[in-house]
Design an enzyme around this catalytic site. Structure first.
Site, PDB file in Angstrom:
ATOM      1  N   TYR A 160      -0.101  -7.627   1.395  1.00 43.66           N
ATOM      2  CA  TYR A 160      -1.393  -6.985   1.142  1.00 43.66           C
ATOM      3  C   TYR A 160      -2.301  -7.935   0.347  1.00 43.66           C
ATOM      4  CZ  TYR A 160      -4.745  -3.419  -0.330  1.00 43.66           C
ATOM      5  OH  TYR A 160      -5.883  -2.699  -0.548  1.00 43.66           O
ATOM      6  N   GLY A 183     -11.897   8.017   3.723  1.00 40.76           N
ATOM      7  CA  GLY A 183     -10.820   7.822   2.748  1.00 40.76           C
ATOM      8  C   GLY A 183     -11.226   8.276   1.356  1.00 40.76           C
ATOM      9  N   PHE A 184     -10.363   8.008   0.424  1.00 41.77           N
ATOM     10  CA  PHE A 184     -10.562   8.483  -0.946  1.00 41.77           C
ATOM     11  C   PHE A 184     -11.838   7.886  -1.578  1.00 41.77           C
ATOM     12  CE2 PHE A 184      -9.198   6.920  -5.298  1.00 41.77           C
ATOM     13  CZ  PHE A 184      -9.737   8.001  -5.971  1.00 41.77           C
ATOM     14  N   ILE A 185     -11.884   6.575  -1.717  1.00 37.84           N
ATOM     15  CA  ILE A 185     -13.070   5.973  -2.361  1.00 37.84           C
ATOM     16  C   ILE A 185     -14.287   6.081  -1.438  1.00 37.84           C
ATOM     17  CG2 ILE A 185     -14.063   3.881  -3.395  1.00 37.84           C
ATOM     18  CD1 ILE A 185     -11.245   2.959  -4.094  1.00 37.84           C
TER      19      ILE A 185
END
Ligand code: UDP
Length: 323
Positions: free
Chosen positions: A149, A10-12
């Site tokens: 969330y 993923g991004f991070i």
């Protein structure tokens, strides 16, 4: 050291993987490629210190096996993005709660250190900014999907702290605030890549609500550096840390800055929340971290400005095909 990064594509996660590999560590990623992408780490293929396993954190056997081979687990795998959560509520809850249980259970077998990635969404719509780690939370009703969330991440944090208290598991919890940078995708809702994509295409820049709501847009490079410093700090164990930046901008100001830096003549269009997300959607007006705790412990100070982050995102978007 041998690291396992769930959600590592993923991004991070992919930036963390890069950082750890660059400093000489070994990295295994576990990713189901739901929002992560193989391309994020394709430049690492062939590196003997890097391994990718494409499976889900819901697969307890795989999690157990990979955790057993690691010295430290960075648990980033999660269903993320306000838009994605609202559209996939059941899957999001399962991944975000059961996935974390699987990781903690596996880590408990050998007492492996775990970093749990939580979120500023924890604070909900509280107006008590800047948010300190021990602040009260304020959520709307469970019928508003957005809050699921925050609820799942709170369960994760409680589980992590319980493992710490009862099993002495070394757990560190980080709450990320609006982290931005190359490799982040707009299609799951994140505002900065969305605005940049819209501006580069010449499409209207879609500001939700009246655009006066504020956020603090942190560089993923600052966040990665902070997290890696926490990893090496014994006093971080058992603690919760905000991470991000406290430079605050309104969403409308972000839209204008994106238009200026890209040189785009996109119109800025205001879109009601109910149309953008769902009827009854609730947004928070301000979201600002108190960064005192992490600064006191490791001297954390974000170095990159909004313009630095924007330039890195724009440069990245110019080099890849739009999706
Ligand atoms: N937002 C927006 N236009 C978009 C996407 C998001 O105006 O196309 C707004 C969103 O309503 C919120 C802010 O930008 O007020 C940040 O949204 P994001 O989903 O990136 O993060 P979060 O809401 O979790 O802070």
């Amino acid at each position: 050291m041998r690291f396992l990064l769930t959600g590592g594509a993923g991004f991070i996660g992919s930036h963390l993987a890069d950082h750890l590999l660059d400093r000489g560590d070994r990295v295994t990623i576990l990713d189901d490629l739901s929002t992560g992408r193989k391309e994020n780490l394709e430049h690492r293929e062939g590196d003997s210190r890097f391994r990718a396993v494409y499976d889900t954190v819901l697969n307890a056997d795989v999690v157990r096996r990979l955790v057993a081979e690691a010295d430290c687990v960075l648990h980033l795998a999660a269903a993320v993005g306000v838009k994605y959560i609202i559209e996939n509520p059941l899957h999001s809850m399962r991944v975000n709660i059961r996935g974390t249980e699987n990781v903690l259970e596996a880590a408990d077998r050998r007492g492996t250190k775990v970093v749990l990635f939580s979120s500023s969404e924890i604070y909900g719509k509280s107006a008590d900014t800047p948010f300190r780690e021990d602040a009260d939370r304020l959520l709307g009703p469970p019928t508003v999907h957005r809050w699921s969330y925050s609820t799942a991440k709170a369960v994760d944090e409680v589980l992590g702290l319980a493992y710490r208290q009862e099993r002495n598991l070394p757990v560190i919890i980080v709450r990320c605030f609006n982290t931005c940078g190359p490799r982040q995708r707009g299609r799951y809702g994140m505002v900065m890549p969305r605005f940049v994509e819209q501006a580069l295409r010449g499409d209207p820049i879609t500001v939700y609500g009246d655009g006066t709501q504020t956020r603090c847009f942190a560089s993923v490079f600052d966040v990665v550096e902070g997290i890696v410093s926490l990893l090496d700090e014994d006093r971080a164990v058992g603690e919760i840390f905000n991470i991000g930046t406290n430079e605050e901008y309104s969403v409308l100001a972000l839209a204008r800055r994106v238009r200026e830096i890209t040189g785009s003549d996109s119109e800025i269009r205001l879109i009601p929340y109910a149309e953008a997300y769902e009827e009854g959607f609730e947004d928070m007006l301000r979201r600002v971290p108190d960064l005192g705790k992490i600064r006191r412990l490791i001297g954390y100070r974000p170095k990159r400005t909004l313009d630095d982050v924007l330039r890195s995102v724009i440069e990245y978007r110019r080099t890849i095909p739009t999706t």
